[in-house]
Design a protein around this motif. Structure first.
Motif, PDB file in Angstrom:
ATOM      1  N   ARG A   1       0.741  -1.254  -0.041  1.00 53.73           N
ATOM      2  CA  ARG A   1      -0.044   0.058   0.012  1.00 53.73           C
ATOM      3  C   ARG A   1       0.946   1.254   0.060  1.00 53.73           C
ATOM      4  NH1 ARG A   1      -2.939  -2.918   3.672  1.00 53.73           N
ATOM      5  NH2 ARG A   1      -4.689  -3.616   3.118  1.00 53.73           N
ATOM      6  N   GLY A   2       2.000   1.261   0.661  1.00 53.99           N
ATOM      7  CA  GLY A   2       2.929   2.565   0.727  1.00 53.99           C
ATOM      8  C   GLY A   2       3.377   2.788  -0.498  1.00 53.99           C
ATOM      9  N   ALA A   3       3.893   1.437  -1.144  1.00 50.81           N
ATOM     10  CA  ALA A   3       4.632   1.498  -2.467  1.00 50.81           C
ATOM     11  C   ALA A   3       3.664   2.264  -3.724  1.00 50.81           C
ATOM     12  CB  ALA A   3       5.144   0.155  -3.015  1.00 50.81           C
ATOM     13  N   LEU A   4       2.395   1.872  -3.497  1.00 50.67           N
ATOM     14  CA  LEU A   4       1.454   2.337  -4.444  1.00 50.67           C
ATOM     15  C   LEU A   4       1.134   3.881  -3.933  1.00 50.67           C
ATOM     16  CD1 LEU A   4      -1.121  -0.590  -4.716  1.00 50.67           C
ATOM     17  CD2 LEU A   4       0.250   0.223  -6.371  1.00 50.67           C
ATOM     18  N   ARG A   5       1.181   4.172  -2.695  1.00 50.97           N
ATOM     19  CA  ARG A   5       0.922   5.780  -2.449  1.00 50.97           C
ATOM     20  C   ARG A   5       2.268   6.462  -2.812  1.00 50.97           C
ATOM     21  NH1 ARG A   5      -1.487   7.975   2.695  1.00 50.97           N
ATOM     22  NH2 ARG A   5      -0.547  10.215   2.401  1.00 50.97           N
ATOM     23  N   ALA A   6       3.329   5.978  -2.822  1.00 49.42           N
ATOM     24  CA  ALA A   6       4.508   6.473  -3.401  1.00 49.42           C
ATOM     25  C   ALA A   6       4.529   6.627  -4.902  1.00 49.42           C
ATOM     26  CB  ALA A   6       5.739   5.823  -2.893  1.00 49.42           C
ATOM     27  N   ALA A   7       4.149   5.581  -5.507  1.00 51.88           N
ATOM     28  CA  ALA A   7       3.919   5.746  -6.884  1.00 51.88           C
ATOM     29  C   ALA A   7       3.017   6.917  -7.309  1.00 51.88           C
ATOM     30  CB  ALA A   7       3.459   4.433  -7.661  1.00 51.88           C
ATOM     31  N   GLU A   8       1.798   6.755  -6.745  1.00 54.85           N
ATOM     32  CA  GLU A   8       1.042   7.902  -7.152  1.00 54.85           C
ATOM     33  C   GLU A   8       1.190   9.218  -6.891  1.00 54.85           C
ATOM     34  OE1 GLU A   8      -2.300   7.132  -4.378  1.00 54.85           O
ATOM     35  OE2 GLU A   8      -2.792   5.232  -5.520  1.00 54.85           O
ATOM     36  N   TRP A   9       2.044   9.434  -5.739  1.00 59.02           N
ATOM     37  CA  TRP A   9       2.713  10.859  -5.403  1.00 59.02           C
ATOM     38  C   TRP A   9       3.595  11.294  -6.218  1.00 59.02           C
ATOM     39  CZ3 TRP A   9       7.580  12.604  -4.193  1.00 59.02           C
ATOM     40  CH2 TRP A   9       7.292  13.899  -3.506  1.00 59.02           C
ATOM     41  N   LEU A  10       4.607  10.271  -6.845  1.00 57.42           N
ATOM     42  CA  LEU A  10       5.660  10.619  -7.570  1.00 57.42           C
ATOM     43  C   LEU A  10       5.647  11.078  -9.144  1.00 57.42           C
ATOM     44  CD1 LEU A  10       8.840  10.583  -7.028  1.00 57.42           C
ATOM     45  CD2 LEU A  10       8.781   8.227  -8.264  1.00 57.42           C
ATOM     46  N   ILE A  11       4.260  10.547  -9.836  1.00 64.26           N
ATOM     47  CA  ILE A  11       3.848  10.847 -11.014  1.00 64.26           C
ATOM     48  C   ILE A  11       3.788  12.460 -11.282  1.00 64.26           C
ATOM     49  CG2 ILE A  11       2.114  10.600 -12.825  1.00 64.26           C
ATOM     50  CD1 ILE A  11       1.596   7.768 -11.822  1.00 64.26           C
ATOM     51  N   GLY A  12       4.272  13.149 -12.127  1.00 65.75           N
ATOM     52  CA  GLY A  12       4.228  14.286 -12.508  1.00 65.75           C
ATOM     53  C   GLY A  12       5.253  15.123 -11.577  1.00 65.75           C
ATOM     54  N   ARG A  13       6.267  14.749 -10.840  1.00 66.65           N
ATOM     55  CA  ARG A  13       7.052  15.426 -10.007  1.00 66.65           C
ATOM     56  C   ARG A  13       8.113  15.779 -11.037  1.00 66.65           C
ATOM     57  NH1 ARG A  13       4.601  17.171  -5.196  1.00 66.65           N
ATOM     58  NH2 ARG A  13       2.978  15.484  -4.815  1.00 66.65           N
ATOM     59  N   GLU A  14       9.047  16.980 -10.673  1.00 68.70           N
ATOM     60  CA  GLU A  14      10.068  17.029 -11.098  1.00 68.70           C
ATOM     61  C   GLU A  14      11.454  15.934 -10.764  1.00 68.70           C
ATOM     62  OE1 GLU A  14      10.978  19.789 -13.169  1.00 68.70           O
ATOM     63  OE2 GLU A  14       8.547  20.011 -12.963  1.00 68.70           O
ATOM     64  N   PRO A  15      12.121  16.206 -11.732  1.00 64.72           N
ATOM     65  CA  PRO A  15      13.277  15.120 -11.766  1.00 64.72           C
ATOM     66  C   PRO A  15      14.074  15.277 -10.468  1.00 64.72           C
ATOM     67  CG  PRO A  15      13.447  15.951 -14.064  1.00 64.72           C
ATOM     68  CD  PRO A  15      12.278  16.828 -13.142  1.00 64.72           C
ATOM     69  N   GLY A  16      14.400  14.496  -9.666  1.00 65.39           N
ATOM     70  CA  GLY A  16      15.151  14.497  -8.245  1.00 65.39           C
ATOM     71  C   GLY A  16      15.073  13.391  -7.202  1.00 65.39           C
ATOM     72  N   ARG A  17      15.608  13.092  -6.139  1.00 65.05           N
ATOM     73  CA  ARG A  17      15.321  12.211  -5.454  1.00 65.05           C
ATOM     74  C   ARG A  17      14.728  12.373  -4.236  1.00 65.05           C
ATOM     75  NH1 ARG A  17      20.702   8.320  -3.827  1.00 65.05           N
ATOM     76  NH2 ARG A  17      19.579   6.942  -2.416  1.00 65.05           N
ATOM     77  N   TYR A  18      13.784  11.436  -4.127  1.00 56.38           N
ATOM     78  CA  TYR A  18      12.760  11.763  -3.106  1.00 56.38           C
ATOM     79  C   TYR A  18      12.595  10.556  -2.170  1.00 56.38           C
ATOM     80  CZ  TYR A  18      11.014  15.016  -6.118  1.00 56.38           C
ATOM     81  OH  TYR A  18      10.848  16.264  -7.210  1.00 56.38           O
ATOM     82  N   THR A  19      11.952  10.730  -0.963  1.00 57.44           N
ATOM     83  CA  THR A  19      11.828   9.569  -0.014  1.00 57.44           C
ATOM     84  C   THR A  19      10.466   9.643   0.545  1.00 57.44           C
ATOM     85  OG1 THR A  19      12.132  11.132   1.996  1.00 57.44           O
ATOM     86  CG2 THR A  19      14.165  10.320   0.806  1.00 57.44           C
ATOM     87  N   MET A  20      10.246   8.661   1.325  1.00 62.66           N
ATOM     88  CA  MET A  20       8.853   8.470   1.724  1.00 62.66           C
ATOM     89  C   MET A  20       8.286   9.879   2.709  1.00 62.66           C
ATOM     90  SD  MET A  20       7.450   5.990   0.747  1.00 62.66           S
ATOM     91  CE  MET A  20       5.801   5.693   1.716  1.00 62.66           C
ATOM     92  N   ASN A  21       9.284  10.349   3.380  1.00 61.00           N
ATOM     93  CA  ASN A  21       9.226  11.777   3.928  1.00 61.00           C
ATOM     94  C   ASN A  21       8.350  12.593   3.297  1.00 61.00           C
ATOM     95  OD1 ASN A  21      10.245  10.648   6.457  1.00 61.00           O
ATOM     96  ND2 ASN A  21      11.606  12.238   6.676  1.00 61.00           N
ATOM     97  N   ASP A  22       8.664  12.662   1.946  1.00 54.28           N
ATOM     98  CA  ASP A  22       8.323  13.669   0.985  1.00 54.28           C
ATOM     99  C   ASP A  22       6.714  13.330   0.758  1.00 54.28           C
ATOM    100  OD1 ASP A  22      10.571  15.215   0.647  1.00 54.28           O
ATOM    101  OD2 ASP A  22      11.422  13.335  -0.563  1.00 54.28           O
ATOM    102  N   VAL A  23       6.484  12.290   0.647  1.00 56.82           N
ATOM    103  CA  VAL A  23       5.217  11.376   0.642  1.00 56.82           C
ATOM    104  C   VAL A  23       4.186  12.167   1.562  1.00 56.82           C
ATOM    105  CG1 VAL A  23       3.503   9.415   0.203  1.00 56.82           C
ATOM    106  CG2 VAL A  23       5.892   9.592  -0.944  1.00 56.82           C
ATOM    107  N   LEU A  24       4.618  12.065   2.820  1.00 54.09           N
ATOM    108  CA  LEU A  24       3.986  12.472   4.025  1.00 54.09           C
ATOM    109  C   LEU A  24       4.075  13.937   4.437  1.00 54.09           C
ATOM    110  CD1 LEU A  24       4.098   9.157   6.425  1.00 54.09           C
ATOM    111  CD2 LEU A  24       2.239   9.964   4.726  1.00 54.09           C
TER     112      LEU A  24
END
Length: 242
Positions: free
Chosen positions: A217-240
Motif C-alpha cells: 500500500r505504501g509503495a502504491l501511495r509513493a508511486a501515485e505521489w511521484l507521477i508528475g514530479r520534477e526530476p530529483g531524489r525523493y523519500t517517503m518523508n516527502d510523500v507524508l
C-alpha cells in the motif's frame, strides 16, 4: 488512473502490489523478473516500482530514463555504487528510494530523528529487527533507515558510529554509537524497535508489520505521489510531507 509496472513481479512484494492493484483505479502494466525486458515494460508504464535485487537496479534506472517515467526503488541491500547510480538517474527523472515503504515506519523514523536530537549522545541507541527466515540481508533496510534517522538527529555519520554483531569480550559500549541486532526466523513480516536507554529510564519506539500488504500500500501511495514530479531524489518523508 496510472499504469504501474513492477520489477520483481514474481517476488513476495511484487505479487502483493499486483494483488492490491485490483482494489484501486490503477492499471497493472505488467511485471518482469531477472533477464526480462525492463525497457519494454517501462514504455507501457506511467511509473515503475522495483522490489527486485541490487543487481537489477541499473536496468531499472536505465529503462526509467529511456521512457522518461518515475521509479520507486524499494530494493534493500544497496551498495554505495547503487546509490550513486540513483543520484545520477534522479537528474533525469523522479526517483523515490527507501528502505521501507510503510507509512508507519516513515513516521517512526521521523520520531527517532527527533528523539535522538533532543536526548543527545548520553542516551544509548540500540536498533533491533526480526524478519522471516528467507530474508538474505542484515541489518534490514528498515533498520538502516532508522539508524540513519538517529544519526541525522545527532549530526553524525552512521557508518563511523555503529556497532554490529557483538560477540565475545567486546569491551564497554562506546558512547554515542548506534547498535544493531538482527534476528531471523519463521514468517515474521517485519518487527523493528529503536531503544533509547538513559540513566534509570528507557524509551522504546516500535513498529510491527502484521502483513506485507502494508508495504504494498505504501509503495502504491509513493508511486501515485511521484507521477508528475520534477526530476530529483525523493523519500517517503516527502510523500507524508514530513
Amino acid at each position: 488512473m496510472a499504469r504501474i509496472g513492477i520489477i520483481g513481479g514474481e517476488g513476495r512484494m511484487g505479487q502483493a502490489i499486483a494483488a492490491l492493484l485490483g482494489e484501486t483505479d490503477h492499471e497493472w502494466a505488467g511485471g518482469v523478473d531477472r533477464g526480462e525486458d525492463v525497457a519494454r515494460l517501462a514504455d507501457g508504464s506511467d511509473v515503475l516500482i522495483d522490489f527486485s535485487s541490487p543487481g537489477a537496479l541499473a536496468a531499472t534506472l536505465h529503462a526509467a530514463i529511456g521512457a522518461g517515467i518515475p521509479a520507486v526503488i524499494g530494493t534493500t541491500g544497496l551498495s554505495e555504487e547503487n546509490h550513486q547510480a540513483i543520484d545520477e538517474a534522479a537528474r533525469a527523472v523522479p526517483i523515490l528510494q527507501t528502505g521501507n515503504t510503510s507509512l508507519g515506519v516513515t513516521l517512526l523514523a521521523h520520531l527517532v530523528e527527533e528523539a535522538a536530537r533532543r536526548l543527545g549522545p548520553d542516551w544509548d541507541i540500540e536498533i533491533t529487527e526480526m524478519h522471516h527466515r528467507m530474508k538474505v540481508d542484515a541489518p534490514s533496510g528498515t533498520a538502516l533507515l532508522l539508524g540513519e534517522a538517529a544519526a541525522r538527529g545527532r549530526g553524525i555519520d552512521l557508518a563511523e558510529n555503529s556497532e554490529r554483531g557483538r560477540d565475545g569480550q567486546t569491551g564497554a559500549r562506546e558512547r554515542g554509537t548506534i547498535g544493531f541486532a538482527a534476528l531471523r526466523g519463521g514468517t515474521v513480516a517485519g518487527e523493528h524497535s529503536v531503544i533509547l536507554a538513559g540513566e534509570q529510564e528507557r524509551i522504546a519506539l516500535t513498529h510491527h508489520a502484521e502483513d506485507r500488504d502494508i508495504f504494498a500500500r505504501g509503495a502504491l501511495r509513493a508511486a501515485e505521489w511521484l507521477i508528475g514530479r520534477e526530476p530529483g531524489r525523493y523519500t517517503m518523508n516527502d510523500v507524508l510531507a514530513l
